[in-house]
Enzyme design. Structure first.
Site, PDB file in Angstrom:
ATOM      1  N   CYS A   2       0.760  -1.278   0.088  1.00  0.00           N
ATOM      2  CA  CYS A   2      -0.113  -0.150  -0.047  1.00  0.00           C
ATOM      3  C   CYS A   2       0.723   1.321  -0.236  1.00  0.00           C
ATOM      4  O   CYS A   2       2.014   0.871   0.452  1.00  0.00           O
ATOM      5  CB  CYS A   2      -0.814   0.018   1.278  1.00  0.00           C
ATOM      6  SG  CYS A   2      -2.266  -1.259   1.486  1.00  0.00           S
ATOM      7  N   ARG A  27       3.376   0.458  -5.150  1.00  0.00           N
ATOM      8  CA  ARG A  27       3.098  -0.974  -4.372  1.00  0.00           C
ATOM      9  C   ARG A  27       1.149  -0.768  -3.530  1.00  0.00           C
ATOM     10  O   ARG A  27       1.407  -2.177  -2.833  1.00  0.00           O
ATOM     11  CB  ARG A  27       3.309   0.376  -3.235  1.00  0.00           C
ATOM     12  CG  ARG A  27       4.661   0.710  -2.575  1.00  0.00           C
ATOM     13  CD  ARG A  27       4.181   1.934  -1.810  1.00  0.00           C
ATOM     14  NE  ARG A  27       4.692   1.886  -0.750  1.00  0.00           N
ATOM     15  CZ  ARG A  27       5.927   0.873  -0.181  1.00  0.00           C
ATOM     16  NH1 ARG A  27       6.791   1.704  -0.272  1.00  0.00           N
ATOM     17  NH2 ARG A  27       5.306   0.674   1.229  1.00  0.00           N
ATOM     18  N   TRP A  75      -3.091  -2.324  -1.671  1.00  0.00           N
ATOM     19  CA  TRP A  75      -3.134  -3.863  -2.161  1.00  0.00           C
ATOM     20  C   TRP A  75      -3.217  -5.146  -0.796  1.00  0.00           C
ATOM     21  O   TRP A  75      -2.976  -4.922   0.236  1.00  0.00           O
ATOM     22  CB  TRP A  75      -0.913  -4.222  -1.628  1.00  0.00           C
ATOM     23  CG  TRP A  75      -1.071  -5.434  -2.318  1.00  0.00           C
ATOM     24  CD1 TRP A  75      -0.960  -5.596  -4.103  1.00  0.00           C
ATOM     25  CD2 TRP A  75      -0.443  -6.091  -1.816  1.00  0.00           C
ATOM     26  NE1 TRP A  75      -0.873  -7.463  -3.655  1.00  0.00           N
ATOM     27  CE2 TRP A  75      -0.267  -7.716  -2.757  1.00  0.00           C
ATOM     28  CE3 TRP A  75      -0.199  -6.461   0.022  1.00  0.00           C
ATOM     29  CZ2 TRP A  75       0.055  -8.739  -2.551  1.00  0.00           C
ATOM     30  CZ3 TRP A  75      -0.291  -7.862   0.055  1.00  0.00           C
ATOM     31  CH2 TRP A  75      -0.098  -9.210  -0.910  1.00  0.00           C
ATOM     32  N   ASN A  99      -0.781   1.855   6.291  1.00  0.00           N
ATOM     33  CA  ASN A  99      -0.368   0.701   5.757  1.00  0.00           C
ATOM     34  C   ASN A  99       0.667   0.074   6.485  1.00  0.00           C
ATOM     35  O   ASN A  99       0.939   0.168   7.180  1.00  0.00           O
ATOM     36  CB  ASN A  99       1.440   1.596   5.036  1.00  0.00           C
ATOM     37  CG  ASN A  99       1.866   0.456   3.899  1.00  0.00           C
ATOM     38  OD1 ASN A  99       1.405  -0.856   4.013  1.00  0.00           O
ATOM     39  ND2 ASN A  99       3.346   0.678   4.074  1.00  0.00           N
ATOM     40  N   GLY A 100       0.688  -1.978   6.198  1.00  0.00           N
ATOM     41  CA  GLY A 100       0.892  -2.402   6.961  1.00  0.00           C
ATOM     42  C   GLY A 100       0.220  -3.933   7.274  1.00  0.00           C
ATOM     43  O   GLY A 100      -0.935  -3.647   6.619  1.00  0.00           O
ATOM     44  N   GLU A 478      15.438 -16.805 -12.268  1.00  0.00           N
ATOM     45  CA  GLU A 478      15.458 -15.471 -12.134  1.00  0.00           C
ATOM     46  C   GLU A 478      13.992 -15.575 -13.197  1.00  0.00           C
ATOM     47  O   GLU A 478      12.948 -14.835 -13.505  1.00  0.00           O
ATOM     48  CB  GLU A 478      15.812 -14.632 -12.295  1.00  0.00           C
ATOM     49  CG  GLU A 478      15.835 -13.075 -12.304  1.00  0.00           C
ATOM     50  CD  GLU A 478      15.261 -12.252 -11.274  1.00  0.00           C
ATOM     51  OE1 GLU A 478      14.575 -12.396  -9.857  1.00  0.00           O
ATOM     52  OE2 GLU A 478      14.849 -11.492 -11.443  1.00  0.00           O
ATOM     53  N   LYS A 482      10.359 -13.924 -13.619  1.00  0.00           N
ATOM     54  CA  LYS A 482      10.248 -12.656 -14.702  1.00  0.00           C
ATOM     55  C   LYS A 482       8.814 -13.464 -15.377  1.00  0.00           C
ATOM     56  O   LYS A 482       7.405 -12.945 -15.530  1.00  0.00           O
ATOM     57  CB  LYS A 482      11.311 -12.288 -15.367  1.00  0.00           C
ATOM     58  CG  LYS A 482      12.046 -11.801 -14.974  1.00  0.00           C
ATOM     59  CD  LYS A 482      12.126 -10.219 -14.580  1.00  0.00           C
ATOM     60  CE  LYS A 482      11.229 -10.492 -13.087  1.00  0.00           C
ATOM     61  NZ  LYS A 482      12.633 -10.797 -12.174  1.00  0.00           N
ATOM     62  N   GLU A 485       5.060 -13.375 -13.457  1.00  0.00           N
ATOM     63  CA  GLU A 485       4.960 -12.528 -12.662  1.00  0.00           C
ATOM     64  C   GLU A 485       4.100 -11.457 -13.899  1.00  0.00           C
ATOM     65  O   GLU A 485       2.903 -11.258 -13.937  1.00  0.00           O
ATOM     66  CB  GLU A 485       5.976 -11.511 -12.547  1.00  0.00           C
ATOM     67  CG  GLU A 485       6.926 -12.655 -10.869  1.00  0.00           C
ATOM     68  CD  GLU A 485       7.251 -10.781 -10.844  1.00  0.00           C
ATOM     69  OE1 GLU A 485       8.786 -11.199 -11.335  1.00  0.00           O
ATOM     70  OE2 GLU A 485       7.979 -10.262  -9.998  1.00  0.00           O
ATOM     71  N   HIS A 501      14.987 -36.338 -12.278  1.00  0.00           N
ATOM     72  CA  HIS A 501      15.144 -36.662 -10.907  1.00  0.00           C
ATOM     73  C   HIS A 501      13.378 -36.239 -11.755  1.00  0.00           C
ATOM     74  O   HIS A 501      13.080 -36.859  -9.895  1.00  0.00           O
ATOM     75  CB  HIS A 501      16.019 -36.763 -10.047  1.00  0.00           C
ATOM     76  CG  HIS A 501      17.398 -36.229  -9.776  1.00  0.00           C
ATOM     77  ND1 HIS A 501      17.782 -37.954 -10.169  1.00  0.00           N
ATOM     78  CD2 HIS A 501      18.479 -35.861 -10.758  1.00  0.00           C
ATOM     79  CE1 HIS A 501      18.599 -37.701 -10.429  1.00  0.00           C
ATOM     80  NE2 HIS A 501      19.708 -36.866 -10.855  1.00  0.00           N
ATOM     81  N   LYS A 597       5.191  -3.630  -5.915  1.00  0.00           N
ATOM     82  CA  LYS A 597       6.403  -3.374  -5.739  1.00  0.00           C
ATOM     83  C   LYS A 597       7.570  -3.704  -4.112  1.00  0.00           C
ATOM     84  O   LYS A 597       8.344  -4.306  -4.351  1.00  0.00           O
ATOM     85  CB  LYS A 597       6.691  -1.631  -6.056  1.00  0.00           C
ATOM     86  CG  LYS A 597       8.266  -1.813  -6.304  1.00  0.00           C
ATOM     87  CD  LYS A 597       8.695  -2.598  -7.852  1.00  0.00           C
ATOM     88  CE  LYS A 597       9.851  -1.906  -7.715  1.00  0.00           C
ATOM     89  NZ  LYS A 597      10.805  -3.562  -9.029  1.00  0.00           N
TER      90      LYS A 597
HETATM   91  C1  F6R Z   1      10.417  -9.782  -8.453  1.00  0.00           C
HETATM   92  C2  F6R Z   1      10.435  -8.737  -7.237  1.00  0.00           C
HETATM   93  C3  F6R Z   1      10.203  -9.917  -6.394  1.00  0.00           C
HETATM   94  C4  F6R Z   1      10.740  -8.736  -5.263  1.00  0.00           C
HETATM   95  C5  F6R Z   1      10.822  -8.923  -3.473  1.00  0.00           C
HETATM   96  C6  F6R Z   1      12.524  -8.899  -2.832  1.00  0.00           C
HETATM   97  O1  F6R Z   1      10.274  -9.205  -9.432  1.00  0.00           O
HETATM   98  O2  F6R Z   1      10.419  -7.764  -7.388  1.00  0.00           O
HETATM   99  O3  F6R Z   1      10.247 -11.046  -6.003  1.00  0.00           O
HETATM  100  O4  F6R Z   1      12.820  -9.018  -5.598  1.00  0.00           O
HETATM  101  O5  F6R Z   1       9.951  -8.569  -2.878  1.00  0.00           O
HETATM  102  O6  F6R Z   1      11.995  -7.496  -3.330  1.00  0.00           O
HETATM  103  P1  F6R Z   1      12.991  -6.368  -2.600  1.00  0.00           P
HETATM  104  O7  F6R Z   1      14.378  -6.726  -3.397  1.00  0.00           O
HETATM  105  O8  F6R Z   1      12.425  -5.281  -2.790  1.00  0.00           O
HETATM  106  O9  F6R Z   1      13.031  -7.015  -1.060  1.00  0.00           O
END
Ligand code: F6R
Length: 602
Positions: A2, A27, A75, A99-100, A478, A482, A485, A501, A597
């Site tokens: 949020c 966020r 969020w 937020n929280g 990774e 990507k 997501e 396996h 984010k």
């Molecule tokens: C994926 C992504 C998330 C963050 C994760 C940790 O694209 O962005 O998986 O990597 O939420 O976030 P940070 O790096 O801000 O601690």
């Protein structure tokens, strides 16, 4: 997660709030809302979905006179993304944004319901406003009621409250969720991060956990458990331009393209002709350190996984990697000869922050690798190395991952150098390769066009396997993250040698395998693994500098002299592939569904 904004002053408030929320939309974007008190007049608007819906709803509203105002982009954690669950939440005469997570909200809600309070939403936040109004009935001032309210809250919160009982004051409290205060003359801004106030405020104060207070007539009163306290504002110098799209279709696209440039910044002053230097760490920092433990989440966790190979291979230091949310509850055995590293783009990820606090309580020395200066994780750590990627706005992280991996590579060399566990020749070879990294990250028109063409063949199927070995295994993880997501298709990253396996049972022509086949690292081994999949009719997209006959699709990479150069070039390929698939599927690349984010809840 949020995002929260607040503003007290004479400017038009709606635009300030909406512009601020726009900056924070990454966020969370399930719903948004604003509340303004101007004179005695209270106005409140909410809309579900993206901020543009709230803009539309408020297009005929403006507030030109002195007033107080708060806004929120959500969020969802408690309750569905509906208008009733959107913030600001209303009591009888007060509004709150938060937020929280209020962990004891059920207990508080029951208590309030027993007193006859009627709850409109399913959120934990609504308890704050009702609790405040209950306390206000008996308290000797609005501030005292607010103080008594936050005393009762358990969990994480950054919260703002405005009330008709005090129409020129914004009340605030912070504990475990980020909040800062911007100042511009007598105007006061509140926000979850500094992006909404860049260009609007000239000075900033980053609140600490446990701080609360109020803003009134251009003045801020700050308190903590010990009473009123003084504080020092910092100048706010960040550059607004760096947060815009600059002609790219998406922030994610812009951020992929700018990786080659930001990487030079990451290395600047740190990669010297024949040594590595970090101003941030003094020479004695590694004294007594025999092992490293790294904690992170998501993409940051993947960069940590890649670095474990480097720390052990180059620096000859034992290195364990843990997912922060697992680490927190496993009752880990920690010893003070272990350096505790956290990695985080935002510096606000709740699980990573809590893991760091645990390690500190156990007496470990801590280092954070982070993209946001002054973030909670940076402030909590003994030392911090900033990745210097610039503001990352695409929810799917790209340049943060690239720069984290670079810092970790540099750090493994630095430790090797300081502990004399690396020869001068190897150090020089690594530095030479490092200096070529920006080139390996350049996106050419040909590459992007090829991935655009290729992407149309990957819009169906029953899943993707990204496979790789050694450091290319975390890169496979990774790449798969990507893709899932932003495409919403199932994708897994797997160590190539592990497919036989079990997962190879899934192989058929509708299983897409993205094979990372570097020339400089176990090429023959991974080639055999891919051949095994091809023999089961899996569709193979090979990424390699070496032609591979069995590939259905082939993306030829250029850099074949060093594993890390191959790593970074292949990383760009997987990022662009995910982007192009997502675009073809018509998804929102920068704000994929269900994500946010900055994950400030556990
Ligand atoms: C994926 C992504 C998330 C963050 C994760 C940790 O694209 O962005 O998986 O990597 O939420 O976030 P940070 O790096 O801000 O601690």
């Amino acid at each position: 997660m949020c995002g929260i904004v607040g503003y007290l002053g004479n400017e038009e408030k709606k635009e300030i709030l909406l512009d601020g929320l726009q900056e924070l939309e990454y966020r969370g974007y399930d719903s948004a809302g604003i509340a303004v008190i101007e004179g005695e007049k209270l106005s409140n608007y909410k809309a579900i979905g993206k901020l543009e819906n709230l803009r539309e709803k408020t297009k005929n509203y403006s507030s030109e006179n002195f007033g107080i105002s708060i806004g929120h982009t959500r969020w969802a954690t408690h309750g569905k993304p509906t208008e009733l669950n959107a913030h600001p939440h209303l009591g009888a005469y007060s509004y709150v944004v938060h937020n929280g997570i209020i962990e004891n909200y059920q207990e508080l809600k029951k208590e309030l319901q027993d007193d006859g309070v009627n709850f409109l939403s399913q959120t934990d936040t609504e308890t704050i406003v009702h609790l405040f109004e209950k306390k206000h009935k008996t308290a000797n001032s609005v501030f005292s009621a607010f103080e008594q309210t936050i005393e009762r809250l358990d969990g994480a919160y950054a919260t703002l409250l405005i009330t008709e009982a005090d129409v020129d004051t914004i009340y605030f409290a912070k504990n475990g969720s980020p909040m800062l205060i911007g100042f511009n003359g007598s105007d006061i801004h509140f926000a979850s991060s500094d992006t909404p106030i860049i260009g609007k405020a000239s000075e900033v104060y980053y609140l600490e956990d446990g701080e609360y207070g109020y803003a009134k007539q251009g003045e801020l009163k700050l308190f903590d458990a010990n009473g009123e306290k003084s504080f020092t504002k910092q100048p706010l110098t960040a550059d607004k331009v760096s947060a815009q799209k600059d002609g790219y279709r998406f922030f994610m696209e812009k951020e992929i393209y700018e990786q080659h440039r930001v990487m030079s910044e990451t290395m600047m002053g740190r990669v010297l002709d024949n040594s590595i230097d970090f101003d941030e760490i003094d020479k004695s920092f590694f004294d007594g350190i025999k092992a490293i433990k790294i904690c992170a989440c998501g993409t940051s966790y993947h960069s940590a996984l890649a670095s474990a190979y480097l720390f052990e291979r180059i620096a000859k230091v034992r290195c364990d990697i843990e997912i922060a949310s697992e680490f927190r509850y496993k009752e880990p055995l920690l010893s003070d000869d272990t350096l505790f590293i956290t990695i985080s783009q935002s510096g606000e990820t709740a699980d990573t922050l809590e893991a760091l606090k645990m390690a500190k309580r156990a007496g470990l020395k801590s280092l954070s690798i982070c993209n946001v200066d002054n973030s909670s994780i940076v402030r909590e750590s003994d030392a911090a190395i900033l990745t210097r990627a610039g503001i990352e706005k695409g929810v799917a992280s790209t340049k943060a991952f690239a720069t984290q991996t670079m810092v970790l590579w540099m750090l493994s060399l630095y430790m090797g150098q300081e502990k004399n566990s690396i020869s001068k020749e190897l150090l020089q070879t690594e530095i030479d390769a490092m200096l070529h990294t920006p080139k390996a990250l350049l996106v050419t028109d040909d590459l992007h066009a090829k991935l655009h063409r290729l992407s149309k063949r990957y819009l169906h199927g029953h899943g993707f396997f990204f496979i790789g070995r050694d450091i290319f295994f975390p890169l496979a993880l990774e790449g798969a993250l990507k893709l899932k997501e932003i495409s919403y298709m199932h994708a897994e990253g797997y160590p190539a040698g592990e497919m036989k396996h079990g997962p190879i049972a899934l192989a058929d022509s509708e299983l897409f395998t993205i094979a990372l086949m570097p020339k400089t690292m176990h090429y023959d081994k991974i080639k055999s693994n891919v051949e095994e999949l091809s023999a089961r009719d899996a569709t193979i997209c090979a990424i390699s500098p070496l032609p591979f006959d069995l590939a259905d699709d082939f993306i030829q990479t250029k850099y074949d002299s060093h594993p890390m150069l191959e790593f970074f070039e292949m990383m760009v390929v997987t990022q662009l592939l995910a982007l192009e698939i997502s675009v073809r599927l018509g998804n929102d690349v920068d704000m994929p569904r269900n994500l946010a984010k900055s994950v400030t809840v556990e």
